[in-house]
Design a protein around this motif. Sequence first.
Motif, PDB file in Angstrom:
ATOM      1  N   GLY A  83       0.502  -1.138   0.178  1.00 36.76           N
ATOM      2  CA  GLY A  83       0.024  -0.010   0.056  1.00 36.76           C
ATOM      3  C   GLY A  83       0.897   0.979   0.278  1.00 36.76           C
ATOM      4  N   ARG A  84       2.073   1.010  -0.549  1.00 36.37           N
ATOM      5  CA  ARG A  84       2.659   2.358  -0.792  1.00 36.37           C
ATOM      6  C   ARG A  84       3.373   3.127  -2.292  1.00 36.37           C
ATOM      7  N   ILE A  85       3.574   4.295  -2.230  1.00 32.79           N
ATOM      8  CA  ILE A  85       3.739   4.569  -3.034  1.00 32.79           C
ATOM      9  C   ILE A  85       4.797   5.735  -3.751  1.00 32.79           C
ATOM     10  N   VAL A  86       5.885   5.583  -4.902  1.00 27.24           N
ATOM     11  CA  VAL A  86       6.537   6.798  -4.593  1.00 27.24           C
ATOM     12  C   VAL A  86       6.430   7.867  -5.596  1.00 27.24           C
ATOM     13  N   VAL A  87       6.453   9.915  -5.004  1.00 25.99           N
ATOM     14  CA  VAL A  87       5.880  10.437  -5.818  1.00 25.99           C
ATOM     15  C   VAL A  87       7.345  11.285  -5.950  1.00 25.99           C
ATOM     16  N   LYS A  88       7.077  11.978  -7.673  1.00 28.55           N
ATOM     17  CA  LYS A  88       8.533  12.298  -7.510  1.00 28.55           C
ATOM     18  C   LYS A  88       7.509  13.746  -7.724  1.00 28.55           C
ATOM     19  N   ASP A  89       8.876  14.994  -7.040  1.00 24.99           N
ATOM     20  CA  ASP A  89       7.720  16.143  -7.822  1.00 24.99           C
ATOM     21  C   ASP A  89       8.592  17.060  -8.422  1.00 24.99           C
ATOM     22  N   ALA A  90       7.876  17.903  -8.636  1.00 26.95           N
ATOM     23  CA  ALA A  90       8.547  18.804  -9.607  1.00 26.95           C
ATOM     24  C   ALA A  90       9.945  19.062  -9.985  1.00 26.95           C
ATOM     25  N   ALA A  91      10.467  19.640  -8.589  1.00 21.27           N
ATOM     26  CA  ALA A  91      11.816  19.646  -8.365  1.00 21.27           C
ATOM     27  C   ALA A  91      12.528  18.553  -7.816  1.00 21.27           C
ATOM     28  N   GLY A  92      12.096  17.147  -8.345  1.00 17.39           N
ATOM     29  CA  GLY A  92      12.974  15.691  -8.437  1.00 17.39           C
ATOM     30  C   GLY A  92      12.840  15.163  -7.041  1.00 17.39           C
ATOM     31  N   GLU A  93      12.078  16.063  -6.415  1.00 17.96           N
ATOM     32  CA  GLU A  93      12.118  15.218  -4.756  1.00 17.96           C
ATOM     33  C   GLU A  93      12.253  13.483  -5.021  1.00 17.96           C
ATOM     34  N   PHE A  94      12.027  13.272  -4.468  1.00 15.29           N
ATOM     35  CA  PHE A  94      11.087  11.399  -4.009  1.00 15.29           C
ATOM     36  C   PHE A  94      10.555  11.329  -3.007  1.00 15.29           C
ATOM     37  N   TYR A  95       9.275  11.608  -2.470  1.00 17.14           N
ATOM     38  CA  TYR A  95       8.833  11.059  -1.218  1.00 17.14           C
ATOM     39  C   TYR A  95       8.015   9.744  -0.820  1.00 17.14           C
ATOM     40  N   HIS A  96       8.374   8.610  -0.094  1.00 20.00           N
ATOM     41  CA  HIS A  96       7.857   7.942   0.005  1.00 20.00           C
ATOM     42  C   HIS A  96       6.399   7.610   0.494  1.00 20.00           C
ATOM     43  N   ILE A  97       5.719   7.037   0.276  1.00 20.80           N
ATOM     44  CA  ILE A  97       4.411   7.765   1.374  1.00 20.80           C
ATOM     45  C   ILE A  97       3.489   6.096   1.026  1.00 20.80           C
ATOM     46  N   ARG A  98       2.662   6.396   2.033  1.00 21.55           N
ATOM     47  CA  ARG A  98       1.641   5.213   2.214  1.00 21.55           C
ATOM     48  C   ARG A  98       0.732   5.841   1.004  1.00 21.55           C
ATOM     49  N   MET A  99      -0.057   4.820   0.546  1.00 24.05           N
ATOM     50  CA  MET A  99      -0.895   5.235  -0.136  1.00 24.05           C
ATOM     51  C   MET A  99      -2.484   6.448   0.831  1.00 24.05           C
ATOM     52  N   SER A 100      -2.761   5.680   2.521  1.00 22.52           N
ATOM     53  CA  SER A 100      -3.880   6.319   2.901  1.00 22.52           C
ATOM     54  C   SER A 100      -3.462   8.173   3.497  1.00 22.52           C
ATOM     55  N   ASP A 101      -1.969   8.170   2.802  1.00 30.09           N
ATOM     56  CA  ASP A 101      -1.245   9.471   3.612  1.00 30.09           C
ATOM     57  C   ASP A 101      -1.292  10.754   1.949  1.00 30.09           C
ATOM     58  N   VAL A 102      -1.907   9.997   1.006  1.00 32.04           N
ATOM     59  CA  VAL A 102      -2.444  11.098   0.026  1.00 32.04           C
ATOM     60  C   VAL A 102      -3.834  11.203   0.076  1.00 32.04           C
TER      61      VAL A 102
END
Length: 115
Positions: A83-102
Motif C-alpha cells: 500500500g505504498r507509493i513513490v511520488v516525484k515532485d517537479a523539483a525532482g524530490e522523491f517521497y515514499h508514502i502510504r496511499m492513505s497519506d494522500v
Amino acid sequence: MKEFEQKSLFGWDYMWRNKEGRKVVGALLFPSQRKKEGRYLWEIKKRIFNAYKSQDYVSMTILHHDAFLDLDARVWTIEEKSGRIVVKDAAGEFYHIRMSDVLHIDKQHDERTNE
C-alpha cells in the motif's frame, strides 16, 4: 461443562464467556459516516492509479513526516501489497508514502514532457 470457544456468528460479531461464566454476544456498530469515508478512500486510490497510468503531473496534498505538503508531482511507482507509493515532485524530490497519506489528488492539465 464443555470449554466454550470464542467465535464469529451470523448476525452477531462476537460471542464469548464473561467472568461469571455466562455466554455474551456483541456486535460492532459503525457510524453512518464510516461508509462515506470508505468510498472516499476508494476514490483516492482510483485517482492514484489513474495518475500512475497517465504519468502526468498532478497536484496533490500529502502527509509527510507530520506535515502537510502541497505538491505538483507524478506518481513514480506503486507497491500494491504494502500500500505504498513513490511520488516525484517537479523539483525532482522523491517521497515514499502510504496511499492513505494522500489526502487530496487532482488531475492537472500540464504540457510537461514525460521523462
